[in-house]
Design a protein around this motif. Structure first.
Motif, PDB file in Angstrom:
ATOM      1  N   LEU A 148      -0.930  15.174 -31.971  1.00 34.51           N
ATOM      2  CA  LEU A 148      -0.958  13.819 -31.425  1.00 34.51           C
ATOM      3  C   LEU A 148      -1.054  12.793 -32.559  1.00 34.51           C
ATOM      4  O   LEU A 148      -0.493  11.706 -32.464  1.00 34.51           O
ATOM      5  CB  LEU A 148      -2.118  13.652 -30.449  1.00 34.51           C
ATOM      6  CG  LEU A 148      -2.046  14.557 -29.219  1.00 34.51           C
ATOM      7  CD1 LEU A 148      -3.273  14.365 -28.345  1.00 34.51           C
ATOM      8  CD2 LEU A 148      -0.779  14.320 -28.435  1.00 34.51           C
ATOM      9  N   SER A 179      -5.924  20.941 -30.045  1.00 35.67           N
ATOM     10  CA  SER A 179      -6.024  20.220 -31.311  1.00 35.67           C
ATOM     11  C   SER A 179      -5.400  18.839 -31.153  1.00 35.67           C
ATOM     12  O   SER A 179      -4.431  18.666 -30.422  1.00 35.67           O
ATOM     13  CB  SER A 179      -5.277  21.001 -32.396  1.00 35.67           C
ATOM     14  OG  SER A 179      -5.093  20.214 -33.544  1.00 35.67           O
ATOM     15  N   ASN A 180      -5.915  17.878 -31.883  1.00 32.31           N
ATOM     16  CA  ASN A 180      -5.356  16.533 -31.862  1.00 32.31           C
ATOM     17  C   ASN A 180      -4.364  16.285 -32.988  1.00 32.31           C
ATOM     18  O   ASN A 180      -3.746  15.235 -33.043  1.00 32.31           O
ATOM     19  CB  ASN A 180      -6.476  15.493 -31.926  1.00 32.31           C
ATOM     20  CG  ASN A 180      -7.219  15.399 -30.617  1.00 32.31           C
ATOM     21  OD1 ASN A 180      -6.645  15.549 -29.547  1.00 32.31           O
ATOM     22  ND2 ASN A 180      -8.516  15.152 -30.692  1.00 32.31           N
ATOM     23  N   LEU A 203      -3.190   8.979 -32.677  1.00 36.37           N
ATOM     24  CA  LEU A 203      -4.513   8.992 -33.302  1.00 36.37           C
ATOM     25  C   LEU A 203      -4.328   8.733 -34.784  1.00 36.37           C
ATOM     26  O   LEU A 203      -3.316   9.116 -35.360  1.00 36.37           O
ATOM     27  CB  LEU A 203      -5.175  10.365 -33.152  1.00 36.37           C
ATOM     28  CG  LEU A 203      -5.661  10.757 -31.776  1.00 36.37           C
ATOM     29  CD1 LEU A 203      -6.076  12.205 -31.771  1.00 36.37           C
ATOM     30  CD2 LEU A 203      -6.839   9.896 -31.375  1.00 36.37           C
ATOM     31  N   TRP A 253      -9.844  13.913 -24.960  1.00 35.31           N
ATOM     32  CA  TRP A 253      -8.912  13.045 -24.247  1.00 35.31           C
ATOM     33  C   TRP A 253      -9.229  13.118 -22.760  1.00 35.31           C
ATOM     34  O   TRP A 253      -9.619  14.167 -22.251  1.00 35.31           O
ATOM     35  CB  TRP A 253      -7.463  13.495 -24.459  1.00 35.31           C
ATOM     36  CG  TRP A 253      -6.882  13.045 -25.764  1.00 35.31           C
ATOM     37  CD1 TRP A 253      -7.052  13.638 -26.979  1.00 35.31           C
ATOM     38  CD2 TRP A 253      -6.036  11.924 -25.986  1.00 35.31           C
ATOM     39  NE1 TRP A 253      -6.366  12.951 -27.936  1.00 35.31           N
ATOM     40  CE2 TRP A 253      -5.728  11.893 -27.359  1.00 35.31           C
ATOM     41  CE3 TRP A 253      -5.504  10.948 -25.151  1.00 35.31           C
ATOM     42  CZ2 TRP A 253      -4.908  10.911 -27.915  1.00 35.31           C
ATOM     43  CZ3 TRP A 253      -4.691   9.974 -25.703  1.00 35.31           C
ATOM     44  CH2 TRP A 253      -4.408   9.962 -27.086  1.00 35.31           C
ATOM     45  N   ALA A 255      -0.214  20.522 -28.891  1.00 31.82           N
ATOM     46  CA  ALA A 255      -1.585  20.021 -29.013  1.00 31.82           C
ATOM     47  C   ALA A 255      -2.478  20.636 -27.946  1.00 31.82           C
ATOM     48  O   ALA A 255      -3.606  21.053 -28.232  1.00 31.82           O
ATOM     49  CB  ALA A 255      -1.598  18.494 -28.896  1.00 31.82           C
ATOM     50  N   SER A 298      -8.026   8.056 -25.569  1.00 31.40           N
ATOM     51  CA  SER A 298      -8.119   8.921 -26.743  1.00 31.40           C
ATOM     52  C   SER A 298      -9.575   9.077 -27.171  1.00 31.40           C
ATOM     53  O   SER A 298     -10.447   8.348 -26.708  1.00 31.40           O
ATOM     54  CB  SER A 298      -7.308   8.313 -27.889  1.00 31.40           C
ATOM     55  OG  SER A 298      -8.011   7.232 -28.471  1.00 31.40           O
ATOM     56  N   LEU A 346      -2.753  16.273 -21.840  1.00 35.24           N
ATOM     57  CA  LEU A 346      -3.670  15.423 -22.607  1.00 35.24           C
ATOM     58  C   LEU A 346      -5.123  15.803 -22.340  1.00 35.24           C
ATOM     59  O   LEU A 346      -5.952  15.787 -23.257  1.00 35.24           O
ATOM     60  CB  LEU A 346      -3.432  13.948 -22.270  1.00 35.24           C
ATOM     61  CG  LEU A 346      -2.181  13.354 -22.905  1.00 35.24           C
ATOM     62  CD1 LEU A 346      -1.805  12.042 -22.229  1.00 35.24           C
ATOM     63  CD2 LEU A 346      -2.375  13.159 -24.404  1.00 35.24           C
ATOM     64  N   CYS A 369      -6.507  18.403 -24.635  1.00 33.85           N
ATOM     65  CA  CYS A 369      -6.712  18.045 -26.042  1.00 33.85           C
ATOM     66  C   CYS A 369      -8.150  17.559 -26.212  1.00 33.85           C
ATOM     67  O   CYS A 369      -8.703  16.929 -25.304  1.00 33.85           O
ATOM     68  CB  CYS A 369      -5.721  16.955 -26.452  1.00 33.85           C
ATOM     69  SG  CYS A 369      -4.003  17.510 -26.360  1.00 33.85           S
TER      70      CYS A 369
END
Length: 153
Positions: A125, A121-122, A131, A29, A116, A44, A23, A26
């Motif tokens: 997620l 990249s999100n 998100l 995050w 991710a 997030s 995480l 990303c």
């Protein structure tokens, strides 16, 4: 005798470190383990906080959900993700989790987290519901600013 629902050799704390580390790769995050190292907490880019809990054995009773919901409240998280390392949830448990607002992941969903992190990249997620999905359209300019752009012609 080992329970057949458990995965031998799975270290829950190690897997939670792995989830937090992914995480953190990303965009925007921030994640870490809780002080007791029983959960991962992630924030997030939109400011929402998620609690991640890992179960090595197949979660099959309401007590597991009560623990997740209580931990979510204790850690002031907006959402909770329960990861079953063995990849099994009963239909009844899935229904209870949905009613409690707990997302259920298996190792398959962790693949999206790995993707991710690798892509930084999100988007994966967003696919998992962590998100809001980005809009595919470009917003049109406000009519007033469009009018100003044409002034002077």
């Amino acid at each position: 005798m080992q329970n057949s629902d458990a995965l031998p050799g799975v270290n829950p704390k190690g897997l939670l470190y792995y989830v937090a580390g992914l995480l953190n790769r990303c965009p925007h995050w921030v994640a870490a383990l809780t002080p007791d190292q029983g959960h991962a907490i992630a924030q997030s880019p939109t400011g929402q906080r998620y609690l991640f809990q890992l179960e090595v054995q197949a979660p099959s009773h309401e007590g597991v959900l009560h623990t997740v919901v209580a931990s979510k409240q204790t850690n002031q998280a907006d959402g909770a993700v329960l990861i079953a390392a063995n990849g099994h949830y009963s239909p009844q448990f899935m229904e209870l989790a949905g009613a409690a607002g707990v997302r259920l992941w298996t190792l398959e969903e962790l693949d999206y987290l790995v993707m991710a992190a690798a892509l930084e990249s999100n988007e994966p997620l967003a696919y998992l519901g962590l998100l809001p999905k980005p809009s595919k359209t470009t917003p049109a300019p406000h009519p007033e600013s469009a009018r100003q752009a044409n002034q002077g012609f």
